[in-house]
Design a protein around this motif. Structure first.
Motif, PDB file in Angstrom:
ATOM      1  N   ARG A 280     -65.362  -3.196 -23.078  1.00 35.22           N
ATOM      2  CA  ARG A 280     -64.691  -4.125 -23.990  1.00 35.22           C
ATOM      3  C   ARG A 280     -63.220  -3.752 -24.084  1.00 35.22           C
ATOM      4  NH1 ARG A 280     -64.619  -4.354 -30.603  1.00 35.22           N
ATOM      5  NH2 ARG A 280     -63.300  -6.215 -30.745  1.00 35.22           N
ATOM      6  N   PHE A 285     -64.946  -8.943 -22.867  1.00 38.33           N
ATOM      7  CA  PHE A 285     -66.137  -8.128 -22.659  1.00 38.33           C
ATOM      8  C   PHE A 285     -66.584  -8.270 -21.208  1.00 38.33           C
ATOM      9  CE2 PHE A 285     -65.856  -9.431 -27.005  1.00 38.33           C
ATOM     10  CZ  PHE A 285     -66.221  -8.315 -27.746  1.00 38.33           C
ATOM     11  N   ILE A 328     -70.039  -6.268 -31.724  1.00 37.57           N
ATOM     12  CA  ILE A 328     -69.008  -6.231 -30.692  1.00 37.57           C
ATOM     13  C   ILE A 328     -68.281  -4.889 -30.678  1.00 37.57           C
ATOM     14  CG2 ILE A 328     -68.703  -8.737 -30.621  1.00 37.57           C
ATOM     15  CD1 ILE A 328     -66.170  -8.416 -32.292  1.00 37.57           C
ATOM     16  N   TYR A 331     -70.639  -2.665 -28.716  1.00 33.70           N
ATOM     17  CA  TYR A 331     -71.189  -3.191 -27.464  1.00 33.70           C
ATOM     18  C   TYR A 331     -70.982  -2.245 -26.284  1.00 33.70           C
ATOM     19  CZ  TYR A 331     -71.390  -5.803 -23.091  1.00 33.70           C
ATOM     20  OH  TYR A 331     -71.656  -6.181 -21.801  1.00 33.70           O
ATOM     21  N   SER A 332     -69.768  -1.780 -26.074  1.00 32.25           N
ATOM     22  CA  SER A 332     -69.476  -0.971 -24.897  1.00 32.25           C
ATOM     23  C   SER A 332     -70.286   0.317 -24.889  1.00 32.25           C
ATOM     24  CB  SER A 332     -67.981  -0.652 -24.829  1.00 32.25           C
ATOM     25  OG  SER A 332     -67.682   0.096 -23.663  1.00 32.25           O
TER      26      SER A 332
END
Length: 393
Positions: A280, A285, A328, A331-332
């Motif tokens: 991200r 993304f 979010i 997320y990574s």
């Protein structure tokens, strides 16, 4: 120049981009998919065919599981071979979970049909020129189609555009670290209109190199042999391929191999392990091959992309519908944790099954020891099986 507005701009019209678009749409979120190639080209790509149970479930949740349930093949195990010695890995007995054989091309076809049925917008033959303001809350994707420049204003951008796509390159070098290992060989693959060699996949180790017997259906088979990177596909006739495959797989399988069907495709794919961190950057993304690649030995490439989509669609839904950024923001790290475990498994499978040019007697003995350990240890077989059927999300 035209300007369009959407909530999520998705770069890449392969299975990960289409699946993300479908899942977002089912949850009331608008998206536009931009694909560089034509639909016919995308559907002509020959790719993986082994699906983890988690991948099957997410495709079902996306409303594209009907044909897969009808035509896909459930496999309870796989086989490893060392010359003529065969070792069955009973996936279902060891983990309670099988895998499903259903080609990536068929998944992509199902997703295209689903997007059309719901009026989804997929723009083909559109070349993304740049991503503006990726670090902001209002990024813009600029693409060219039919000689005209177009802009998509959005809240988020999903880069599902593969290893060579523009999305990863939009992350500044100062924010991106890449890890890569190139393998000194490739896989020469043949798709043929022939019945499969066996009911389950066979991963074969031989002094002449690795081979794989796989399938797409009861009538279509997919075979691979390891070749040096210097080989060219035009130097391989079907007869030469069949002869080489027979030398590397168990004799009883080779004796019953059907080789007189139509050859549908032949190609050579290099092998690499690759990860780009983070996945991200601001409102951008990455998912699938844009962020990571695995050698196909562990059957993880498509499944990893679907795993990314699982995490990403949930994160985007939370952010857009509930103004909750926890998904979010994490997320990574969440996706990469699973990615690296799958990278490890694919690297390990590649290391124990292939012949390496600089391999000495010690390394060959280690490969033999791995095979014997798997044959004698249920714990070792269970570890292989757990990774093969898919780690939990």
């Amino acid at each position: 120049m035209t300007t369009t507005r959407t909530q999520v701009a998705i770069i890449g019209g392969g299975p990960s981009g289409l699946l993300l678009s479908q899942l977002l749409d089912l949850n009331g979120i608008d998206s536009i998919v931009i694909e560089r190639k034509s639909r016919e080209y995308v559907l002509g790509r020959i790719r993986a065919g082994v699906l983890e149970a988690g991948s099957v479930k997410l495709l079902q949740d996306a409303g594209v599981g009907e044909r897969m349930a009808r035509e896909g093949q459930t496999h309870d195990g796989v086989e490893l071979s060392w010359h003529d010695e065969r070792l069955h890995i009973d996936l279902k007995a060891l983990t309670g979970t099988p895998v499903t054989v259903y080609g990536q091309t068929e998944i992509t076809h199902d997703l295209y049909d689903a997007r059309e049925a719901r009026g989804g917008q997929v723009i083909h033959e559109a070349e993304v020129q740049r991503i503006e303001g990726a670090e902001t809350d209002s990024p813009v994707v600029v693409y060219q189609k039919d000689g005209q420049e177009h802009r998509i204003e959005c809240r988020f951008v999903a880069g599902c555009d593969g290893f060579h796509g523009p999305a990863r390159k939009a992350i500044p070098d100062t924010h991106r670290k890449e890890f890569i290992r190139e393998y000194p060989f490739g896989w020469l693959g043949m798709l043929s209109r022939t019945p499969p060699a066996t009911e389950e996949l066979i991963y074969a180790t031989h002094d002449r190199g690795f081979a794989l017997c796989s399938m797409r259906s009861d009538e279509i088979s997919r075979y691979y042999v390891q070749v040096p990177l210097t080989e060219k596909v035009e130097d391989w006739s079907p007869d030469r391929f069949w002869d080489e495959l027979k030398r590397r797989i168990p004799a009883d399988v080779a004796a019953n191999l059907v080789t007189d069907g139509e050859v549908l495709e032949m190609s050579i794919a290099p092998l690499r392990s690759f990860v780009s961190e983070p996945m991200r950057y601001g409102s951008l993304f990455l998912a699938g091959d844009a962020a990571h690649i695995v050698p196909p030995t562990g059957a993880k490439g498509l499944n990893l992309a679907i795993g990314d989509v699982y995490y990403l669609h949930r994160a985007l839904e939370q952010a857009i519908k509930n103004n909750n950024t926890a998904g979010i923001d994490g997320y990574s790290d969440t996706a990469l944790s699973r990615v690296w475990k799958c990278e490890r498994f694919s690297w390990w499978m590649t290391s124990i099954l292939h012949d390496f040019p600089d391999q000495g007697d010690f390394e060959k003995r280690m490969q033999r020891a791995e095979f014997e350990y798997l044959a004698r240890s249920e714990t070792a077989r269970k570890s292989l099986a757990e990774n093969y059927v898919g780690l939990p999300y």
